[in-house]
Enzyme design. Structure first.
Site, PDB file in Angstrom:
ATOM      1  N   ASP A  67       0.815  -1.214   0.000  1.00  0.00           N
ATOM      2  CA  ASP A  67       0.000   0.000   0.000  1.00  0.00           C
ATOM      3  C   ASP A  67       0.849   1.264   0.000  1.00  0.00           C
ATOM      4  OD1 ASP A  67      -2.029  -1.808   0.151  1.00  0.00           O
ATOM      5  OD2 ASP A  67      -3.067  -0.854   1.816  1.00  0.00           O
TER       6      ASP A  67
ATOM      7  N   CYS B  29       1.500  -8.376   5.217  1.00  0.00           N
ATOM      8  CA  CYS B  29       1.007  -7.012   5.056  1.00  0.00           C
ATOM      9  C   CYS B  29      -0.503  -6.948   4.849  1.00  0.00           C
ATOM     10  CB  CYS B  29       1.776  -6.322   3.938  1.00  0.00           C
ATOM     11  SG  CYS B  29       3.500  -6.007   4.409  1.00  0.00           S
ATOM     12  N   ASP B  30      -0.966  -5.737   4.607  1.00  0.00           N
ATOM     13  CA  ASP B  30      -2.349  -5.332   4.830  1.00  0.00           C
ATOM     14  C   ASP B  30      -3.444  -6.284   4.354  1.00  0.00           C
ATOM     15  OD1 ASP B  30      -0.941  -3.207   5.726  1.00  0.00           O
ATOM     16  OD2 ASP B  30      -1.983  -1.697   4.571  1.00  0.00           O
ATOM     17  N   LYS B  31      -3.574  -6.494   3.052  1.00  0.00           N
ATOM     18  CA  LYS B  31      -4.716  -7.259   2.538  1.00  0.00           C
ATOM     19  C   LYS B  31      -4.450  -8.754   2.517  1.00  0.00           C
ATOM     20  CE  LYS B  31      -6.083  -3.232   2.089  1.00  0.00           C
ATOM     21  NZ  LYS B  31      -4.783  -2.728   2.544  1.00  0.00           N
TER      22      LYS B  31
ATOM     23  N   CYS C 265       5.259  -2.799   8.413  1.00  0.00           N
ATOM     24  CA  CYS C 265       5.595  -1.484   8.968  1.00  0.00           C
ATOM     25  C   CYS C 265       5.334  -1.428  10.468  1.00  0.00           C
ATOM     26  CB  CYS C 265       4.828  -0.399   8.234  1.00  0.00           C
ATOM     27  SG  CYS C 265       5.350  -0.226   6.513  1.00  0.00           S
TER      28      CYS C 265
ATOM     29  N   GLU D 243      -6.799   3.963   0.229  1.00  0.00           N
ATOM     30  CA  GLU D 243      -6.364   4.486   1.518  1.00  0.00           C
ATOM     31  C   GLU D 243      -6.078   5.978   1.397  1.00  0.00           C
ATOM     32  OE1 GLU D 243      -4.234   0.869   3.964  1.00  0.00           O
ATOM     33  OE2 GLU D 243      -3.012   2.486   3.186  1.00  0.00           O
TER      34      GLU D 243
ATOM     35  N   SER E  53      -5.198   4.462   5.984  1.00  0.00           N
ATOM     36  CA  SER E  53      -4.102   3.582   6.359  1.00  0.00           C
ATOM     37  C   SER E  53      -4.162   3.343   7.857  1.00  0.00           C
ATOM     38  CB  SER E  53      -2.769   4.234   5.995  1.00  0.00           C
ATOM     39  OG  SER E  53      -1.699   3.586   6.644  1.00  0.00           O
TER      40      SER E  53
END
Length: 562
Positions: A78, A119-121, A193, A449, A475
């Site tokens: 992202d 990570c995110d998704k 992150c 985001e 985010s």
């Protein structure tokens, strides 16, 4: 075992021949086939090391008596996709990841699944796929990045520090050398992150769901303890697969474990994106969870832990891990009657209570005791009102106390790109309410985001005087009075599409309301002239996604014939 049909009889001789050709020794036929859903990708620092992790887990599975079969899902960064059309692909990738896991495991009759997201998704996508499969499953993430050590910074830094630094440079709060120092030091190596952003929030929730081992969300990617966690997960998944009646994914992800995870989310002030993802995961698990349920839990749950971005000096691997991690948060919050169900099973074979009982008491700084909680209610809040009839989300733990109640004129932008240009160009003043619309799952398409515009607001020193409302999302690094997931979205006819410049918007986070102060008669007149917009993208995957996507209040899931 599911694979038994392939390993016996003449009919499946061809399948066995292909397994042999792919490197499986015929002497191993009959052992459980363990699918390894990896997400190695050289674009993402959170995934750049996962090829080695996959090999390590594969070897451990062999050692434990299983047949490892590794495959990869996609992974979108992202932070790299942000600020251009790449971000349109981020949320939609969640569904492709879920589909990939479902396809690969079912097509090849694997007996069990170990997922290596980060990570995110990728975490929610794999969880959605795991719910569809409902076979023995363990999650073993790649681990969080360590925080950055930037010369001259008041505390450890992270990706969000860089975005805020960009805006600070525009108004000469810092110089080019300081911005370059942030760029070169804030993200020091592999891992997701380093703050309580979306990736780390989701990896922590996996511990509370019982589908990951303790430490999954907090042990740094380069910590030797992470190797032990990966090996332990590999041995355990083989052990589960060999059981006559093994516990399956939905035996862990139940109504009570879901409440445990949501309570943790509120107690630690997780990313607002967890709301979007937990709704989607619950949908795949067949559980009834909606925004009203999340709001009920939020009102009951004290916020006892704040990490970056809500409290910039604390990070997940260095600080939360040091004081006991997720189990320490659960142990303390479990003292509130009715919040945590400690009897929930976990993949370790222990109950959740057995896991967190060994955790230390709150240190008082990173994790606070209940009597000194940051607030008596959760770190995430669900707001309702005429502007968001079906609800919207704010990370209350990251809001300046001055902005918990705010009223101001609307400054409208029709896209994130337009908003970034306007904020950096000085079009937003103290007291304003920024409205960014047509950025929902359908309207974006893809629900971008909004880290860049929110960071620019903070970087320009407007975080204690400007609010932002959008049908897009934020985010996990976002903080400030940033209200997202407005539902229904503008593209679906939501009221946010009727707001005009200068309209007064009232926000009351403690009382969970967001109101457009325009009379019903005026809104009815505006409604008469409103028309659905032409889709921004008419070909390719995003066009298909936009035609199937629902608004954020249902998790932005895809529905045929909706």
């Amino acid at each position: 075992m599911r694979s038994a049909k392939l390993m016996n009889g003449r009919v499946f001789a061809g399948a066995r021949a292909l397994y042999r050709a792919a490197g499986v020794d015929g002497k191993d036929f009959g052992k459980p086939i363990i699918a390894i859903a990896n997400s190695f990708d050289e674009f993402l620092p959170g995934h750049v090391h996962l090829n080695k992790v996959g090999r390590l887990i594969s070897e451990a599975i062999k050692e434990a008596g299983g047949i490892p079969r590794e495959f990869n899902t996609m992974a979108v960064d992202d932070g790299i996709a942000m600020g251009h059309t790449g971000m349109l692909y981020s949320l939609p990738s969640r569904d492709i990841i879920a589909d990939t896991v479902e396809y690969q495991v079912n097509a090849h009759c694997a007996d069990a699944l170990i997922c290596i997201p980060n990570c995110d998704k990728i975490v929610p996508g794999m969880l959605m796929g795991a719910m569809r499969l409902n076979i023995p499953t363990i999650f073993a993430s790649g681990g969080p990045m360590r925080a950055g050590k930037t010369p001259g910074a008041p505390h450890d830094t992270d990706l969000n520090s860089i975005f805020e630094g960009v805006a600070a440079r525009v108004i000469d709060k810092i110089d080019d050398a300081q911005l370059e120092a942030l760029e070169c030091t804030a993200c020091p190596g592999p891992g997701s992150c380093s703050g309580m952003f979306t990736a780390n929030s989701m990896n922590c929730l996996c511990e509370a769901l019982g589908i990951a081992l303790p430490g999954n969300g907090t042990i740094a990617a380069d910590d030797p303890a992470r190797v032990e966690l990966w090996r332990k997960a590999a041995f355990r998944i083989v052990e589960l697969a060999k059981m006559e009646n093994p516990p399956r994914a939905k035996d862990f992800v139940t109504a009570k474990s879901f409440q445990n995870a949501l309570v943790l989310d509120m107690a630690m002030g997780g990313s607002s994106n967890t709301v979007l993802h937990t709704l989607a995961i619950a949908n795949e698990a067949g559980l009834k969870v909606d925004l009203k349920e999340l709001d009920r839990i939020s009102r009951m749950t004290p916020n006892i832990c704040k990490l970056a971005p809500s409290k910039g000096e604390f990070h997940i691997a260095e600080d939360c891990r040091r004081v006991g991690g997720i189990m320490a948060i659960l142990k303390e919050i479990a003292k509130v009657p009715g919040l945590i169900d400690g009897s929930a099973p976990t993949v370790s074979g222990k109950t959740l209570a057995e896991e967190y009982s060994a955790a230390p008491d709150p240190d008082g700084t990173v994790i606070r005791p209940l009597e000194n909680a940051y607030s008596k209610v959760g770190g995430l809040a669900i707001l309702f009102g005429n502007l968001a009839a079906n609800g919207c989300v704010v990370k209350a733990a990251g809001v300046d106390p001055k902005m918990l109640v705010h009223k101001g004129p609307a400054v409208i932008f029709e896209s994130q790109e337009e908003a970034c240009e306007g904020i950096l160009g000085g079009k937003v003043k103290e007291g304003d309410v920024v409205v960014i619309r047509y950025e929902g799952p359908k309207g974006g398409p893809g629900m971008q985001e909004m880290l860049a515009p929110t960071s620019y607001i903070m970087g320009r020193g407007l975080g204690s005087s400007v609010a932002l409302i959008t049908d897009g999302r934020f985010s996990g690094a976002t903080h400030g009075a940033c209200i997202g997931h407005v539902s229904p979205e503008a593209a679906a006819g939501g009221l946010i599409g009727l707001v005009e410049p200068g309209d007064i918007i009232s926000i009351d986070i403690p009382n969970r309301s967001v109101t457009l102060e325009v009379s019903d008669d005026v809104l009815a007149e505006r409604r008469k002239t409103w028309k659905p917009r032409e889709p921004k993208i008419k070909t390719g995957y995003l066009a298909k996604y936009a035609s199937l996507a629902t608004s954020a209040d249902t998790g932005g899931v895809l529905r045929v014939g909706k």
